[in-house]
Design an enzyme around this catalytic site. Structure first.
Site, PDB file in Angstrom:
ATOM      1  CE  LYS A 196      -1.895   2.838   2.876  1.00 27.54           C
ATOM      2  NZ  LYS A 196      -1.886   4.101   2.095  1.00 27.54           N
ATOM      3  N   GLY A 249       7.171   4.766   7.987  1.00 28.81           N
ATOM      4  CA  GLY A 249       6.335   5.954   8.147  1.00 28.81           C
ATOM      5  C   GLY A 249       6.592   6.574   9.507  1.00 28.81           C
ATOM      6  CB  SER A 250       4.676   9.057  11.392  1.00 30.85           C
ATOM      7  OG  SER A 250       3.413   8.421  11.392  1.00 30.85           O
ATOM      8  CB  THR A 251       7.169   7.436  15.840  1.00 31.82           C
ATOM      9  OG1 THR A 251       8.520   7.447  15.355  1.00 31.82           O
ATOM     10  CG2 THR A 251       7.121   6.739  17.183  1.00 31.82           C
ATOM     11  N   GLY A 254       3.257   3.890  13.196  1.00 32.43           N
ATOM     12  CA  GLY A 254       3.940   2.626  13.481  1.00 32.43           C
ATOM     13  C   GLY A 254       3.388   1.963  14.732  1.00 32.43           C
ATOM     14  CD  GLU A 272      13.556   0.346   8.773  1.00 26.22           C
ATOM     15  OE1 GLU A 272      14.126   1.299   9.332  1.00 26.22           O
ATOM     16  OE2 GLU A 272      14.061  -0.768   8.653  1.00 26.22           O
ATOM     17  CB  CYS A 307      13.159   8.696   7.757  1.00 29.70           C
ATOM     18  SG  CYS A 307      14.211   7.705   6.705  1.00 29.70           S
ATOM     19  CD  GLU A 404      10.351  12.421  11.224  1.00 31.49           C
ATOM     20  OE1 GLU A 404       9.272  11.888  11.491  1.00 31.49           O
ATOM     21  OE2 GLU A 404      11.265  11.842  10.611  1.00 31.49           O
TER      22      GLU A 404
HETATM   23  P1  NAP Z   1       2.604   8.218   7.875  1.00 38.18           P
HETATM   24  O1  NAP Z   1       1.564   9.246   7.997  1.00 38.18           O
HETATM   25  O2  NAP Z   1       2.966   7.428   9.063  1.00 38.18           O
HETATM   26  O3  NAP Z   1       2.130   7.277   6.686  1.00 38.18           O
HETATM   27  C1  NAP Z   1       2.866   6.164   6.284  1.00 38.18           C
HETATM   28  C2  NAP Z   1       1.930   5.135   5.707  1.00 38.18           C
HETATM   29  O4  NAP Z   1       1.015   4.702   6.718  1.00 38.18           O
HETATM   30  C3  NAP Z   1       1.088   5.677   4.563  1.00 38.18           C
HETATM   31  O5  NAP Z   1       0.921   4.665   3.592  1.00 38.18           O
HETATM   32  C4  NAP Z   1      -0.212   5.985   5.268  1.00 38.18           C
HETATM   33  O6  NAP Z   1      -1.320   5.965   4.412  1.00 38.18           O
HETATM   34  C5  NAP Z   1      -0.319   4.873   6.279  1.00 38.18           C
HETATM   35  N1  NAP Z   1      -1.190   5.206   7.406  1.00 38.18           N
HETATM   36  C6  NAP Z   1      -1.510   6.448   7.886  1.00 38.18           C
HETATM   37  N2  NAP Z   1      -2.376   6.341   8.925  1.00 38.18           N
HETATM   38  C7  NAP Z   1      -2.613   5.022   9.099  1.00 38.18           C
HETATM   39  C8  NAP Z   1      -3.435   4.280  10.006  1.00 38.18           C
HETATM   40  N3  NAP Z   1      -4.174   4.871  10.940  1.00 38.18           N
HETATM   41  N4  NAP Z   1      -3.432   2.936   9.889  1.00 38.18           N
HETATM   42  C9  NAP Z   1      -2.696   2.315   8.948  1.00 38.18           C
HETATM   43  N5  NAP Z   1      -1.922   2.953   8.063  1.00 38.18           N
HETATM   44  C10 NAP Z   1      -1.863   4.298   8.142  1.00 38.18           C
HETATM   45  O7  NAP Z   1       3.957   8.822   7.343  1.00 38.18           O
HETATM   46  P2  NAP Z   1       4.176   9.778   6.106  1.00 38.18           P
HETATM   47  O8  NAP Z   1       3.677  11.126   6.473  1.00 38.18           O
HETATM   48  O9  NAP Z   1       3.667   9.139   4.869  1.00 38.18           O
HETATM   49  O10 NAP Z   1       5.766   9.761   5.989  1.00 38.18           O
HETATM   50  C11 NAP Z   1       6.563  10.509   6.818  1.00 38.18           C
HETATM   51  C12 NAP Z   1       7.104   9.677   7.967  1.00 38.18           C
HETATM   52  O11 NAP Z   1       7.756   8.518   7.486  1.00 38.18           O
HETATM   53  C13 NAP Z   1       8.131  10.404   8.759  1.00 38.18           C
HETATM   54  O12 NAP Z   1       7.890  10.238  10.129  1.00 38.18           O
HETATM   55  C14 NAP Z   1       9.428   9.728   8.379  1.00 38.18           C
HETATM   56  O13 NAP Z   1      10.432   9.820   9.314  1.00 38.18           O
HETATM   57  C15 NAP Z   1       9.009   8.353   8.138  1.00 38.18           C
HETATM   58  N6  NAP Z   1       9.956   7.653   7.272  1.00 38.18           N
HETATM   59  C16 NAP Z   1      10.796   6.728   7.840  1.00 38.18           C
HETATM   60  C17 NAP Z   1      11.719   6.065   7.071  1.00 38.18           C
HETATM   61  C18 NAP Z   1      12.635   5.042   7.683  1.00 38.18           C
HETATM   62  O14 NAP Z   1      13.151   4.215   6.956  1.00 38.18           O
HETATM   63  N7  NAP Z   1      12.841   5.051   8.968  1.00 38.18           N
HETATM   64  C19 NAP Z   1      11.786   6.317   5.714  1.00 38.18           C
HETATM   65  C20 NAP Z   1      10.931   7.261   5.158  1.00 38.18           C
HETATM   66  C21 NAP Z   1      10.011   7.919   5.960  1.00 38.18           C
HETATM   67  P3  NAP Z   1      -1.944   7.335   3.818  1.00 38.18           P
HETATM   68  O15 NAP Z   1      -0.820   8.206   3.457  1.00 38.18           O
HETATM   69  O16 NAP Z   1      -2.675   6.854   2.653  1.00 38.18           O
HETATM   70  O17 NAP Z   1      -2.820   7.889   4.860  1.00 38.18           O
END
Ligand code: NAP
Ligand code: MG
Length: 500
Positions: A196, A249-251, A254, A272, A307, A404
């Protein structure tokens, strides 16, 4: 077969290509594009154009059921799971090749979807994704199983088996690369996958699925569901027939996946997550020019939406002013521009909502610290542009040092000695990455040992390769992407003990 298109270079040519391009809009299940079960779509906005670029299938729980069933059926049928690692290698190497052949199209989808400069998408993201597929493909037929040292009369085989159905939920900042980091090892190991992508960036994942079919990945082995986190993402997290969930994604989100797992089938969840990575500059750093150039790259590359971005600069007080002067020059040279202009080095942030959020942090910084440069929101092709921003005189308890921001905002904190630098560096809930700048090898090793992070880059930033594991300590996650260790997440060890 894919049609080769003529190479493109100017902004006008890229824009013309966009106007003629077929944009993927269906979900991809069992080897075919399909509408969402509900028939619903969602508007896919581009921060590059400032407009809706297309409408994409909005997958929800019913689509998750259908895709997981397709993935399970393919796994049980066994064309992929039971094929030899060498055969899987051939197919995935073809996929890496197809990614390279279609680099311009994939780069354009990436840039259009999330606003990154086309030059970066073309020269970094796409080759990196192909490289990750290639590396895992080449690795998979070189990993041997084990025989335990039991002694005569017993033969204990310890073998690695694929888990079954792996779900991957990924973010929008490096859509194609994050998909590769999850899917390449999972598929190489013989699993079926349901991916996804983030709602902001569905396009490259959908094109990837088509290319996988073209490469010879059997139907149902790679399924892609565009849709929202709360619906499709959550349904994957809770699905009783998903064997493993890999998330980037975000903590905050996660942690949701940990509870989805606890409340469903206790599937392993690999995370991650975010970071607030410190960049420690000691007075004995060899070249402040190089520190400035790499520091600017470390926080401003990809609009700061990284990230592992080095978002806290911890600098020895004696060299701070000198370094800041150079950093301001670097920041000025990275003015945002139209993502499809090949000279642009900083593009648009992913969305209006995200830009609003980044600007809230900038406002918070204005109140608590000293703005040195930037802090402006620009309206170019949309209003999703933020100038490279540096705050000085930040203390580590301020919001801009703790949270962040995921934008081009650097917080500068001074220190007086090594112990203080390490203490500030570790005073965070995150632990993804860190950089250390020093010409003293003993100091480099001593400090690295004390930093609670997954990757320490010495005299550089963001050292990264498919050869080395990537992931976090503390609330930056659990498990490692990339390297041979990535296979640990997508396989289970089976012991078969034979008495003879
Ligand atoms: P996010 O809001 O956590 O979203 C990540 C994924 O999770 C998206 O596909 C999102 O779908 C989905 N998601 C959101 N809410 C959800 C829920 N309640 N239940 C299940 N899935 C859900 O993060 P983002 O804003 O896309 O990305 C930024 C974050 O990613 C930052 O915190 C960054 O540090 C982290 N990141 C970490 C790494 C690493 O390797 N450590 C790499 C890249 C990014 P939708 O977008 O469709 O809502
Ligand atoms: Mg988009």
């Amino acid at each position: 077969m894919t049609q080769a298109l003529p190479p493109v270079s100017t902004r006008d040519e890229w824009e013309e290509r966009v106007s003629k391009m077929r944009l993927p809009e269906a979900a991809y299940v069992a080897g075919h594009p399909v509408e969402a079960v509900s028939g619903e779509t969602f508007a896919n906005f581009s921060p590059t154009t400032g407009n809706i670029v297309n409408h994409v299938a909005a997958a929800d729980a019913a689509d998750v059921d259908r895709a997981v069933a397709a993935a399970r059926a393919a796994f049980v049928q066994g064309d992929w799971a039971n094929s030899s690692p060498g055969d899987r290698k051939k197919v995935l190497l073809r996929l890496a090749g197809l990614i390279r052949e279609n680099a311009e199209e994939l780069a354009l989808l990436e840039s259009l979807d999330m606003g990154k400069p086309i030059s970066d998408a073309l020269n970094v993201d796409v080759p990196a994704a192909a490289g990750v597929w290639q590396w895992h493909a080449e690795a998979i037929d070189k990993i041997y199983d084990e025989i335990a040292p039991t002694g005569r009369g017993d033969l204990a085989l310890v073998r690695r088996e694929p888990l079954g159905v792996v779900a991957a939920v990924v973010p929008w900042n490096f859509p194609l690369d994050m998909a590769a980091w999850k899917c390449a090892p999972a598929l190489a190991a013989g699993n079926s996958v349901v991916l996804k992508p983030a709602e902001q960036s569905p396009l490259s994942a959908l094109r990837l699925a088509e290319l996988a079919t073209e490469a010879g990945v059997p139907d149902g082995v790679l399924n892609v569901l565009p849709g929202f986190g709360e619906t499709a993402g959550q349904a994957l997290g809770r699905h009783p027939d998903v064997d493993c969930l890999a998330f980037t994604g975000s903590t905050e989100v996660g942690k949701y996946f940990l509870s989805y797992s606890a409340e469903s089938n206790a599937k392993p969840v690999w995370l991650e997550l975010g970071g607030k990575s410190p960049n420690l500059v000691f007075a004995d750093a060899e070249s402040l020019d190089e520190v400035a150039a790499k520091t600017a790259f470390g926080i401003f590359y990809n609009q700061g939406e990284v990230c592992s971005a080095n978002s806290r600069l911890l600098v020895h007080r004696s060299v701070k002013d000198e370094l800041l002067e150079r950093l301001v020059e670097q920041a000025a040279a990275m003015a945002p521009g139209h993502p499809l202009d090949p000279d642009t080095t900083m593009g648009a942030l992913v969305s209006r909502e995200h830009t609003d959020r980044v600007m809230e942090f900038v406002e918070s910084g204005r109140k608590t610290a000293r703005l040195v440069v930037g802090g402006e929101r620009l309206t170019l092709s949309s209003d999703c542009y933020v100038t490279p921003t540096i705050f000085d005189d930040v203390s580590n308890d301020q919001e801009i040092a703790r949270d962040e921001i995921f934008g081009p905002v650097l917080s500068v904190i001074s220190f007086d000695d090594e112990a203080e630098a390490v203490r500030i560096a570790n005073d965070t809930r995150f632990g993804l990455a860190a950089s250390v700048w020093t010409s003293d090898l003993s100091r480099a090793l001593r400090v690295s040992e004390q930093l609670k992070v997954g990757t320490v880059s010495v005299n550089t930033v963001d050292a990264l390769s498919p050869m080395t594991p990537f992931g976090g300590f503390k609330q930056s996650g659990v498990g490692r992407d990339l390297s041979l260790h990535s296979f640990d997440k997508y396989t289970a060890l089976k012991t078969t003990w034979i008495c003879y």
